[in-house]
Design a protein around this motif. Structure first.
Motif, PDB file in Angstrom:
ATOM      1  N   UNK A 326       0.830  -1.200   0.000  1.00 31.36           N
ATOM      2  CA  UNK A 326       0.000   0.000   0.000  1.00 31.36           C
ATOM      3  C   UNK A 326       0.865   1.251   0.000  1.00 31.36           C
ATOM      4  N   UNK A 327       0.351   2.307  -0.624  1.00 33.18           N
ATOM      5  CA  UNK A 327       1.025   3.600  -0.608  1.00 33.18           C
ATOM      6  C   UNK A 327       0.696   4.373   0.655  1.00 33.18           C
ATOM      7  N   UNK A 328      -0.446   4.099   1.236  1.00 34.00           N
ATOM      8  CA  UNK A 328      -0.846   4.777   2.471  1.00 34.00           C
ATOM      9  C   UNK A 328      -1.879   3.922   3.187  1.00 34.00           C
ATOM     10  N   UNK A 329      -2.021   4.178   4.479  1.00 35.03           N
ATOM     11  CA  UNK A 329      -3.101   3.598   5.275  1.00 35.03           C
ATOM     12  C   UNK A 329      -3.980   4.745   5.752  1.00 35.03           C
ATOM     13  N   UNK A 330      -5.276   4.651   5.468  1.00 36.12           N
ATOM     14  CA  UNK A 330      -6.233   5.665   5.891  1.00 36.12           C
ATOM     15  C   UNK A 330      -6.886   5.196   7.185  1.00 36.12           C
ATOM     16  N   UNK A 331      -6.835   6.037   8.202  1.00 34.37           N
ATOM     17  CA  UNK A 331      -7.268   5.631   9.534  1.00 34.37           C
ATOM     18  C   UNK A 331      -8.713   6.018   9.842  1.00 34.37           C
ATOM     19  N   UNK A 332      -9.339   5.207  10.691  1.00 34.14           N
ATOM     20  CA  UNK A 332     -10.677   5.514  11.181  1.00 34.14           C
ATOM     21  C   UNK A 332     -11.677   5.666  10.051  1.00 34.14           C
ATOM     22  N   UNK A 333     -12.452   6.737  10.109  1.00 30.24           N
ATOM     23  CA  UNK A 333     -13.493   6.946   9.099  1.00 30.24           C
ATOM     24  C   UNK A 333     -13.016   7.799   7.928  1.00 30.24           C
ATOM     25  N   UNK A 334     -11.704   7.973   7.778  1.00 32.91           N
ATOM     26  CA  UNK A 334     -11.173   8.853   6.737  1.00 32.91           C
ATOM     27  C   UNK A 334     -11.690   8.486   5.348  1.00 32.91           C
ATOM     28  N   UNK A 335     -11.566   7.218   4.972  1.00 31.33           N
ATOM     29  CA  UNK A 335     -11.986   6.803   3.630  1.00 31.33           C
ATOM     30  C   UNK A 335     -13.463   7.089   3.401  1.00 31.33           C
ATOM     31  N   UNK A 361      -8.895  -2.756   0.925  1.00 35.19           N
ATOM     32  CA  UNK A 361      -8.292  -2.017  -0.192  1.00 35.19           C
ATOM     33  C   UNK A 361      -9.084  -0.747  -0.483  1.00 35.19           C
ATOM     34  N   UNK A 362      -8.364   0.323  -0.760  1.00 36.27           N
ATOM     35  CA  UNK A 362      -9.038   1.557  -1.146  1.00 36.27           C
ATOM     36  C   UNK A 362      -8.144   2.326  -2.118  1.00 36.27           C
ATOM     37  N   UNK A 363      -8.759   3.290  -2.835  1.00 37.68           N
ATOM     38  CA  UNK A 363      -8.054   3.938  -3.938  1.00 37.68           C
ATOM     39  C   UNK A 363      -8.365   5.434  -3.941  1.00 37.68           C
ATOM     40  N   UNK A 364      -7.660   6.225  -3.146  1.00 38.31           N
ATOM     41  CA  UNK A 364      -7.889   7.677  -3.144  1.00 38.31           C
ATOM     42  C   UNK A 364      -7.569   8.277  -4.507  1.00 38.31           C
ATOM     43  N   UNK A 365      -8.307   9.308  -4.871  1.00 38.84           N
ATOM     44  CA  UNK A 365      -8.046   9.968  -6.150  1.00 38.84           C
ATOM     45  C   UNK A 365      -6.658  10.597  -6.173  1.00 38.84           C
ATOM     46  N   UNK A 366      -6.203  11.059  -5.002  1.00 33.20           N
ATOM     47  CA  UNK A 366      -4.881  11.665  -4.969  1.00 33.20           C
ATOM     48  C   UNK A 366      -4.295  11.594  -3.572  1.00 33.20           C
ATOM     49  N   UNK A 374       0.617  10.974  -5.967  1.00 31.29           N
ATOM     50  CA  UNK A 374       0.198   9.688  -6.528  1.00 31.29           C
ATOM     51  C   UNK A 374      -1.314   9.730  -6.707  1.00 31.29           C
ATOM     52  N   UNK A 375      -1.795   9.202  -7.823  1.00 32.20           N
ATOM     53  CA  UNK A 375      -3.226   9.225  -8.118  1.00 32.20           C
ATOM     54  C   UNK A 375      -3.759   7.809  -8.305  1.00 32.20           C
ATOM     55  N   UNK A 376      -4.933   7.584  -7.695  1.00 31.65           N
ATOM     56  CA  UNK A 376      -5.630   6.291  -7.830  1.00 31.65           C
ATOM     57  C   UNK A 376      -4.705   5.116  -7.495  1.00 31.65           C
ATOM     58  N   UNK A 377      -3.883   5.279  -6.486  1.00 29.23           N
ATOM     59  CA  UNK A 377      -2.925   4.248  -6.120  1.00 29.23           C
ATOM     60  C   UNK A 377      -3.500   3.376  -5.012  1.00 29.23           C
TER      61      UNK A 377
END
Length: 421
Positions: A326-335, A361-366, A374-377
């Motif tokens: 993963x490029x990042x981990x999004x915590x809590x309710x962030x996603x 798995x999740x895919x932030x736009x940026x 990084x986009x859609x990573x």
């Protein structure tokens, strides 16, 4: 830190890879605090540290016996390695409340970062960290003595974990990985024996349903490239039968080593570069790059400013080395809060601080940190991340896969992070 945070620090002494750490390397405090409105605590939780520091000072002007304000003002100083400020206010907090464990913890860390190990000892004792107290009591002379000006080593491999060569006590090159989610320099039990190390402190700890022994000692020499560190506190671990806990590498370099140096994670050129931290070296290593603030929390957790999926500029975790896709981990309710596309139908079982957990798995736009984008990573959402945290909101932590196109330099004197794109 919570008990989970203490476990993270100890478990990574063994040189374990960071998939577990990646799931919760930077604790998350869900939501911007609103209970105190625009007060000092709300500013602090929102990551507005300088403004919070001034607000705590105003509180102390009218209420000089306010332990919380003194402790928090000291914490603000510690985050930015402003040691004089940190010591001043943390000592005030302890004068007002001698048993305040948070103030003792912060002051222990403050002395640790300055290599005033003897001064840190009573504060480790005050929070029940007897092994740390024994360890640092046993270090005589100046720790982390720097010999040479630069150590540049190429990555022997990058995935699943970066690996470089280094030697201990003049021995042959050994396989070392690195991870800023780990604190000290860690060795395997086998390498510790080969180096002739004797533990000055030890403790038995829980690990993945079993028990392991963590040992603490002092290494005469650690050489990487053309740079050598002498008199280095180190840790290692073994199973109850005396075997290595991990054997896919010989050791792990943690943040305590990196913050004594001007450290460059040159992913673009597949190299780790360690320099003596001089103004000239900073100028040379960071030419053309703009500084971003760097904060250090709980002795080894790194943070800077970044954004996730249109979140606006926020304090984010910045991790280097370790493993994971993963490029990042999004915590809590962030996603969920930011509308990040998340595949809830593909739960991934992992562990955080030796505790089973599930991420998605999740895919932030940026994703963005300075000029690094990084986009859609591929990322991971960790909705049940520990909300006790470090006292300030962190929507996400960035990991190795995000940094691969870039070169990042950490200046722990000026407390700046530089990204070369």
């Amino acid at each position: 830190m919570t008990t989970g945070g203490q476990w993270s620090r100890r478990s990574l002494l063994r040189g374990a890879a960071a998939v577990a750490g990646a799931a919760a390397a930077t604790p998350f405090l869900g939501g911007v605090a609103t209970a105190l409105g625009g007060g000092a605590d709300a500013l602090f939780k929102a990551g507005k540290f300088e403004e919070a520091g001034r607000a705590y000072e105003e509180i102390l002007k009218t209420d000089p016996t306010n332990v919380h304000a003194a402790r928090q003002r000291g914490y603000v100083g510690l985050l930015a390695n402003k040691f004089a400020d940190a010591e001043k206010y943390l000592r005030t907090a302890l004068d007002l409340a001698p048993g305040d464990k948070e103030a003792h913890k912060f002051l222990a860390d403050c002395y640790l970062r300055q290599d005033k190990l003897a001064l840190s000892v009573p504060h480790w004792q005050a929070i029940g960290e007897e092994s740390y107290a024994k360890w640092f009591s046993a270090v005589s002379g100046e720790p982390y003595q720097i010999h040479g000006d630069i150590g540049r080593v190429q990555f022997q491999k990058l995935d699943p974990m970066p690996q470089v060569e280094a030697s201990v006590n003049g021995g042959p090159p050994k396989r070392f990985t690195f991870y800023t989610g780990a604190p000290c320099l860690g060795l395997t039990s086998t390498l510790a024996k080969q180096a002739g190390l004797k533990p000055v402190a030890s403790q038995e700890i829980d690990y993945e349903g079993g028990r392991i022994w963590a040992y603490y000692g002092v290494l005469d020499s650690f050489k990487i490239g053309g740079l050598e560190l002498r008199n280095v506190p180190v840790g290692w671990s073994s199973t109850e039968s005396g075997e290595d806990v991990d054997n896919d590498h010989d050791g792990m370099i943690g943040t305590w080593v990196f913050y004594h140096l001007l450290t460059t994670f040159d992913y673009a050129n597949r190299a780790l570069v360690l320099r003596r931290p001089t103004p000239e070296a900073v100028k040379s290593a960071t030419a053309g790059a703009k500084p971003l603030p760097l904060w250090l929390a709980d002795d080894h957790y790194l943070h800077s400013l970044g954004s996730v999926a249109g979140s606006g500029t926020r304090v984010v975790g910045t991790n280097f080395g370790g493993s994971g896709e993963m490029a990042a981990v999004l915590f809590g309710d962030t996603a969920d809060r930011l509308g990040v596309r998340t595949d809830l139908g593909r739960p991934l079982e992992t562990s955080a601080h030796s505790t089973p957990t599930v991420v998605y798995p999740c895919y932030p736009k940026e994703l963005r940190v300075g000029g690094a984008v990084a986009k859609e990573i591929y990322c991971e959402s960790h909705p049940t991340a520990d909300t006790a945290g470090l006292g300030f909101d962190v929507p996400a932590a960035f990991f190795q896969c995000f940094w691969k196109p870039y070169s990042v330099t950490l200046d722990f004197t000026g407390m700046n992070l530089y990204v070369r794109t």
